[in-house]
Design a protein around this motif. Sequence first.
Motif, PDB file in Angstrom:
ATOM      1  N   PHE A   8       0.821  -1.210   0.000  1.00  0.00           N
ATOM      2  CA  PHE A   8       0.000   0.000   0.000  1.00  0.00           C
ATOM      3  C   PHE A   8       0.855   1.262   0.000  1.00  0.00           C
ATOM      4  CE2 PHE A   8      -1.836   3.402   2.618  1.00  0.00           C
ATOM      5  CZ  PHE A   8      -2.953   3.720   1.859  1.00  0.00           C
ATOM      6  N   GLU A   9       1.843   1.321   0.887  1.00  0.00           N
ATOM      7  CA  GLU A   9       2.614   2.550   1.054  1.00  0.00           C
ATOM      8  C   GLU A   9       3.389   2.929  -0.201  1.00  0.00           C
ATOM      9  OE1 GLU A   9       3.883   0.674   4.363  1.00  0.00           O
ATOM     10  OE2 GLU A   9       2.929   1.984   5.835  1.00  0.00           O
ATOM     11  N   VAL A  41       1.100  11.093  -2.270  1.00  0.00           N
ATOM     12  CA  VAL A  41       1.212  11.790  -0.993  1.00  0.00           C
ATOM     13  C   VAL A  41       2.257  12.907  -1.083  1.00  0.00           C
ATOM     14  CG1 VAL A  41       2.095  11.530   1.377  1.00  0.00           C
ATOM     15  CG2 VAL A  41       0.368   9.952   0.507  1.00  0.00           C
ATOM     16  N   GLN A  42       3.361  12.629  -1.764  1.00  0.00           N
ATOM     17  CA  GLN A  42       4.412  13.646  -1.921  1.00  0.00           C
ATOM     18  C   GLN A  42       3.881  14.848  -2.702  1.00  0.00           C
ATOM     19  OE1 GLN A  42       8.083  11.990  -3.260  1.00  0.00           O
ATOM     20  NE2 GLN A  42       9.263  13.805  -2.731  1.00  0.00           N
ATOM     21  N   HIS A  43       3.056  14.575  -3.722  1.00  0.00           N
ATOM     22  CA  HIS A  43       2.484  15.664  -4.516  1.00  0.00           C
ATOM     23  C   HIS A  43       1.447  16.464  -3.723  1.00  0.00           C
ATOM     24  CE1 HIS A  43       4.479  14.763  -8.213  1.00  0.00           C
ATOM     25  NE2 HIS A  43       3.946  13.560  -8.346  1.00  0.00           N
ATOM     26  N   THR A  44       0.585  15.773  -2.983  1.00  0.00           N
ATOM     27  CA  THR A  44      -0.549  16.457  -2.354  1.00  0.00           C
ATOM     28  C   THR A  44      -0.233  17.052  -0.992  1.00  0.00           C
ATOM     29  OG1 THR A  44      -1.307  14.316  -1.490  1.00  0.00           O
ATOM     30  CG2 THR A  44      -2.311  15.103  -3.545  1.00  0.00           C
ATOM     31  N   ALA A  45       0.776  16.514  -0.299  1.00  0.00           N
ATOM     32  CA  ALA A  45       1.086  17.022   1.032  1.00  0.00           C
ATOM     33  C   ALA A  45       2.560  17.363   1.214  1.00  0.00           C
ATOM     34  CB  ALA A  45       0.668  15.996   2.101  1.00  0.00           C
ATOM     35  N   SER A  46       3.346  17.223   0.164  1.00  0.00           N
ATOM     36  CA  SER A  46       4.775  17.593   0.185  1.00  0.00           C
ATOM     37  C   SER A  46       5.545  16.857   1.282  1.00  0.00           C
ATOM     38  CB  SER A  46       4.928  19.115   0.359  1.00  0.00           C
ATOM     39  OG  SER A  46       4.273  19.803  -0.678  1.00  0.00           O
ATOM     40  N   ILE A  47       5.222  15.587   1.489  1.00  0.00           N
ATOM     41  CA  ILE A  47       5.941  14.749   2.450  1.00  0.00           C
ATOM     42  C   ILE A  47       6.973  13.925   1.693  1.00  0.00           C
ATOM     43  CG2 ILE A  47       5.739  12.859   4.120  1.00  0.00           C
ATOM     44  CD1 ILE A  47       2.874  13.805   4.671  1.00  0.00           C
ATOM     45  N   ARG A  50       9.569  10.962   0.555  1.00  0.00           N
ATOM     46  CA  ARG A  50       9.414   9.507   0.497  1.00  0.00           C
ATOM     47  C   ARG A  50       9.913   8.855   1.782  1.00  0.00           C
ATOM     48  NH1 ARG A  50       9.238   5.112  -3.030  1.00  0.00           N
ATOM     49  NH2 ARG A  50      10.504   3.341  -2.377  1.00  0.00           N
ATOM     50  N   ASP A  51      11.118   9.250   2.237  1.00  0.00           N
ATOM     51  CA  ASP A  51      11.697   8.629   3.435  1.00  0.00           C
ATOM     52  C   ASP A  51      10.813   8.850   4.653  1.00  0.00           C
ATOM     53  OD1 ASP A  51      13.807   7.727   1.955  1.00  0.00           O
ATOM     54  OD2 ASP A  51      15.185   9.318   2.576  1.00  0.00           O
ATOM     55  N   PHE A  96       6.983   7.001   8.821  1.00  0.00           N
ATOM     56  CA  PHE A  96       5.962   7.379   9.803  1.00  0.00           C
ATOM     57  C   PHE A  96       4.537   6.937   9.457  1.00  0.00           C
ATOM     58  CE2 PHE A  96       9.203  10.624  10.911  1.00  0.00           C
ATOM     59  CZ  PHE A  96       9.312  10.339  12.265  1.00  0.00           C
ATOM     60  N   HIS A  97       4.270   6.586   8.201  1.00  0.00           N
ATOM     61  CA  HIS A  97       2.885   6.241   7.886  1.00  0.00           C
ATOM     62  C   HIS A  97       2.349   5.057   8.689  1.00  0.00           C
ATOM     63  CE1 HIS A  97      -0.351   4.122   5.678  1.00  0.00           C
ATOM     64  NE2 HIS A  97      -0.863   5.339   5.721  1.00  0.00           N
ATOM     65  N   PRO A  98       3.118   3.957   8.876  1.00  0.00           N
ATOM     66  CA  PRO A  98       2.578   2.861   9.687  1.00  0.00           C
ATOM     67  C   PRO A  98       2.163   3.315  11.086  1.00  0.00           C
ATOM     68  CG  PRO A  98       4.537   2.139   8.510  1.00  0.00           C
ATOM     69  CD  PRO A  98       4.452   3.620   8.321  1.00  0.00           C
ATOM     70  N   ALA A  99       2.967   4.196  11.712  1.00  0.00           N
ATOM     71  CA  ALA A  99       2.620   4.688  13.050  1.00  0.00           C
ATOM     72  C   ALA A  99       1.371   5.558  13.010  1.00  0.00           C
ATOM     73  CB  ALA A  99       3.794   5.473  13.640  1.00  0.00           C
TER      74      ALA A  99
END
Length: 464
Positions: free
Chosen positions: A93-94, A101-107, A109-110, A115-118
């Motif tokens: 999934f990730e 996610v990088q495009h829409t929230a500027s987060i 990849r690393d 942090f997404h699982p947490a």
Amino acid sequence: MDFVILFLSVLIVLFSLYFLYLQRNQNYPPVIRGWIPWIGAAFEFSKAPLNFIAEARDKYGPVFTIIAAGKRLTFVTLHEDFQTFFTSKDVNFEQAVQAPVQHTASISRDSFLKFHPACNTLIKSRLILSNLPLLSSQLSEAFDEHLELLGTGSSGELCDLVRSAMYPAVMSNLLGKYNSPASHSDLQEFKTIFQTYDEGFEYGSQLPGIFFWKWAKSKQWLLSLLGKMILKAESSIPAEKSSKTLLQHLVTTITDRYLPNYGLLMLWASLANAIPISFWSLAFILSKPSVYQTVMEEIAVAFNGKDKRKTTVSQEELKQLPFLKQCVLEAIRLRAPGAITRMVVRPLQIQNYIIPAGDMLMLSPFWAHRNPKFFPEPEEYKPERWKKADLEKNVFLEGFVAFGGGKYQCPGRWYALMEIHMFVALALYKYEFTLLDPLAKPSSLHLVGTQQPVGSCRVQYQHR
């Protein structure tokens, strides 16, 4: 110039040979490639993706691959393959959602992979069924307060009325009352900017912001807002863990500079789907006189003459509204996301095909919910079909996949169902609504999230 032409010619030949090889390899699904290398069928697909999926399924069978903008999108459409989609260790999934996610929230990849699982675990643990009583009382009061601001009566777009009452109430409930729009002008500004961000979310997830300057500007405004919200949340963290807002829990989970960015994702996830489903639930109910009458009779018994000016709803009272919950779930069934995705990380067998690593594996809840094997008369709004589900034990109908499945099933699904159920009950109890337009049609342009209405859906309303 001759060299450039020669280079492009060779490139086109190589691409053509590559896709011809894939077509002839009988282990791969049928490929819809379009006429232009790399771009593939992107233009045709983007015009009306939901229609494209249905036509491709009818022509090529239950498993097929679309080449679009350099990506291989492989769709699975048979129910027996859904479990593989949700639980196989060969899909991820990730990795599938990291770039959007990088495009829409500027987060970065690393950061996302770290942090997404947490974050997923945090939301799941805070919004589980046993915690809903801690949230429902305050949410009910906030819904009541903002519904009263609609006044004694008027007319307007139903979707806009829903946003006006739900945005500030849900933000107050999950992010803290101090983070809810404090004035009418603040709310109007937030509504306008968030709507721009939400409506452009799908295109913004695929293309650089320079192509959508207005959308990119709305993203930066929201990131700035979340930065301010986080400062407020950090300055007022209570000692009791149970008293913390979801945002305050997030503050202690994310330890890098992308904290406001995760806050933006959480804000979008909490507003972008529940609000339109609340709209659709109301619109469907109002468009069906017999359904509307049954719902109102059920509400009258459950609320038993409550004050219509100051109304709160408890979890126990919501349990006395089973038919209304069926209405909500039927609206979710009909307006479910166009597609959800996983990344194939190792070759995967589905049916008689091998799906190669690197493919984006796609499943469409929108079309899954139109399978007549599980949902007879699938295009009809029939809340009574949900009598067969054991909703007291939170068991949905077979074939229902609106919330996904497996490890990354929607972590906020129980909260979402509760808030929609509560809001629709309160709105119908406090106001008498009359549709002024035919029931709106859903958009066929988008795959991400709940289907949005196309065109006007005005109502006249009067406080009871």
